[in-house]
Structures are given as C-alpha cells and as structure tokens.
Design a protein around this motif. Structure first.
Motif, PDB file in Angstrom:
ATOM      1  N   GLY A 105     -26.942  -6.210  24.930  1.00 54.66           N
ATOM      2  CA  GLY A 105     -27.664  -4.961  25.182  1.00 54.66           C
ATOM      3  C   GLY A 105     -28.573  -5.171  26.372  1.00 54.66           C
ATOM      4  N   THR A 107     -30.207  -4.868  29.842  1.00 53.99           N
ATOM      5  CA  THR A 107     -30.460  -3.842  30.850  1.00 53.99           C
ATOM      6  C   THR A 107     -30.322  -4.429  32.248  1.00 53.99           C
ATOM      7  OG1 THR A 107     -32.031  -2.859  29.310  1.00 53.99           O
ATOM      8  CG2 THR A 107     -32.196  -2.186  31.631  1.00 53.99           C
ATOM      9  N   ARG A 112     -33.286  -9.367  37.336  1.00 53.87           N
ATOM     10  CA  ARG A 112     -32.141 -10.127  36.794  1.00 53.87           C
ATOM     11  C   ARG A 112     -31.029 -10.244  37.828  1.00 53.87           C
ATOM     12  NH1 ARG A 112     -32.564  -7.134  30.911  1.00 53.87           N
ATOM     13  NH2 ARG A 112     -34.366  -8.338  30.209  1.00 53.87           N
ATOM     14  N   THR A 155     -36.945  -5.816  28.549  1.00 54.04           N
ATOM     15  CA  THR A 155     -37.526  -4.790  29.417  1.00 54.04           C
ATOM     16  C   THR A 155     -38.720  -4.140  28.722  1.00 54.04           C
ATOM     17  OG1 THR A 155     -35.730  -3.355  28.663  1.00 54.04           O
ATOM     18  CG2 THR A 155     -35.536  -4.277  30.855  1.00 54.04           C
ATOM     19  N   ASP A 192     -35.696  -1.045  22.456  1.00 55.01           N
ATOM     20  CA  ASP A 192     -34.531  -0.204  22.746  1.00 55.01           C
ATOM     21  C   ASP A 192     -34.263   0.785  21.603  1.00 55.01           C
ATOM     22  OD1 ASP A 192     -34.469  -2.756  24.178  1.00 55.01           O
ATOM     23  OD2 ASP A 192     -32.562  -2.078  24.992  1.00 55.01           O
TER      24      ASP A 192
END
Ligand code: GLN
Length: 259
Positions: A105, A107, A112, A155, A192
C-alpha cells in the motif's frame, strides 16, 4: 499470456543466437528446458500489518497486494515469495536487491522516487483522521496542538509532522496507534483510508472523519537499476487491469459501502 509469448520468443532468439555462436544446438535446448524447472522467484517485501492490502491470516499473508503480486508473478512465469518486514525496511530491501519488489500500500512520493522506481499506480488512496466518538476534532484543521498517532515512516507520519504544534507519536503498526487512541493515550490517528475502516470496524467508540487529509496513489517499488523488471511489472499490471483480474481481487477484499 502476451508476456509468455514474448518470453518464449526471447528464448527462441536466445537459442538461435547460441546455436550461431557455438553450433551446439543440443546443449542450448536442454538448458532452456531445465530453465523451466528453475523458475525465477519474484520476492515481494511487505509489512503485513495493513489490512485489506496485506495482513496475516493464520500462517499466510493475504490481501489485495499479496494476491495482486502473486498474479503479477504468474503473468511473468515466475515463482512467488513474500518477505514480511518493518515498513521502513521495505525500500532498503528493494534498493539492495534483497527483494525484487516492494508492495505495501505504498504511496508514490518524490522522496521515495530518489531511492526506487515505482510501477504504474494500481490504487487510489487517502489519508484519513480517526478520532474517538464525541471528540472535539471535526476535521484535519482541528489537529493543531493535538497528540497524533501514526505508523512510523508512512505518509501519515510525514503529514502529521507538518501539523502545527502537534505531538506525533510513532507506532510500528497502524493497529497499535488505533489501540492507543482507544486507550485515550492520543487524540487522533492519521492513517490510510482502507486500513482505517478495518481498524475502526474492529474497535469500539471510534470514527473516521469525513474530510480526508490527502489523496495519494499506490504503486509497486522496484530497484532503480532494474528497468527491465519495471517494464515487466507494468506489462503484467496492464494485463491484470484489462482482464478485470485486479478488480476481482480488490472486490474480494473491499466490499463497497452499499453492501
Ligand atoms: N500509504 C502509506 C505510505 O506509503 C502507508 C503504507 C503502509 O503503512 N503500509 O506511507
């Protein structure tokens, strides 16, 4: 299917080349035959604490990412293996070649992208705020000066650190942050959207605020020096999207709100 055809064409090309080079058709052919048995294994690094994308079910790691990556490996004619690790170890594992892909998952972010390549995106996501029922926090703006729980290195962690005067508590697992909220050790969790729904469903007295914090997109992380794998993964993702297989996997794990 298309990819298999492409691979077999490559294999034929390899045979023809080696025949031309050394004239030993026999050995080239039989090596290719054996190659079929020793399939390459696609190793996926993940952090299986993130339902419905990856989580433990008995001895297995299941979820959208796990099934999608297994289907990608299938498309590429590869065996498949999952390595479970801390979320912030995934990019180093991919970067160093310990794992071929990072699927968690994850992002796509500029930061990154300095360390890994990302495939085409496969899901849209949001960061949401979880609070206790009856909390005075009604939207992300009310987080100023609050104690906010996040999962380390995500994040959510990055965004929370920008909230004015907020005290950010980092947990190894999203679930632990939610637990701390239930125990009133913190005022809110930023995480999330889909995992938030799963965690809130299993907890008592928590709710997700309507206003999302950010919109993001998930993709598969691949080592920067492995352009070939990036293309292969994108090809496999494309065929999983076109065949409806990806939607099928998502529907298995995310029931639409109407249901
Ligand atoms: N999407 C978030 C991120 O990429 C969280 C991912 C996760 O916790 N597995 O940082």
């Amino acid at each position: 299917m298309k990819m298999k055809k492409f691979i077999s064409m490559l294999m034929i090309a390899a045979c023809v080349c080696s025949m031309a080079a050394c004239g030993s058709k026999e050995s080239a052919d039989s090596e290719e035959e054996k190659g079929g048995e020793e399939k390459k294994t696609l190793i996926m690094a993940t952090n299986a604490e993130f339902p419905p994308y990856e989580y433990h079910e008995g001895d297995d790691i299941v979820g959208i990412d796990a099934e999608m990556a297994a289907a990608v490996a299938g498309e590429l004619g590869m065996d498949f293996k999952i390595e479970d690790m801390a979320f912030d170890s995934i990019i180093p594992a991919v970067d160093s070649g310990k794992a071929d892909i990072g699927v968690a998952g994850m992002t796509v972010t500029e930061d990154r992208l300095q360390n890994v390549n990302f495939s085409d995106t496969y899901a849209k996501a949001t960061q949401v705020v979880i609070v206790k029922e009856g909390s005075d926090i009604a939207g992300p703006d009310d987080l100023t000066g609050k104690k906010v729980g996040v999962q380390l290195g995500t994040t959510g962690d990055i965004y929370a650190s920008d909230i004015k005067d907020a005290e950010v508590e980092q947990y190894n697992k999203g679930f632990e942050a939610v637990q701390a909220l239930t125990q009133e050790k913190i005022d809110a969790v930023v995480i999330d959207g889909e995992p938030a729904k799963e965690f809130v469903k299993d907890a008592k007295g928590l709710k997700i605020l309507d206003e999302a914090f950010t919109e993001e997109e998930y993709a598969i992380a691949i080592a920067k020096d492995n352009e070939e794998l990036l293309e292969q993964i994108n090809g496999a993702l494309k065929s999983l999207k076109e065949s409806g297989k990806l939607d099928e996997i998502v529907a298995k794990y995310i029931k639409s709100d109407a249901e």
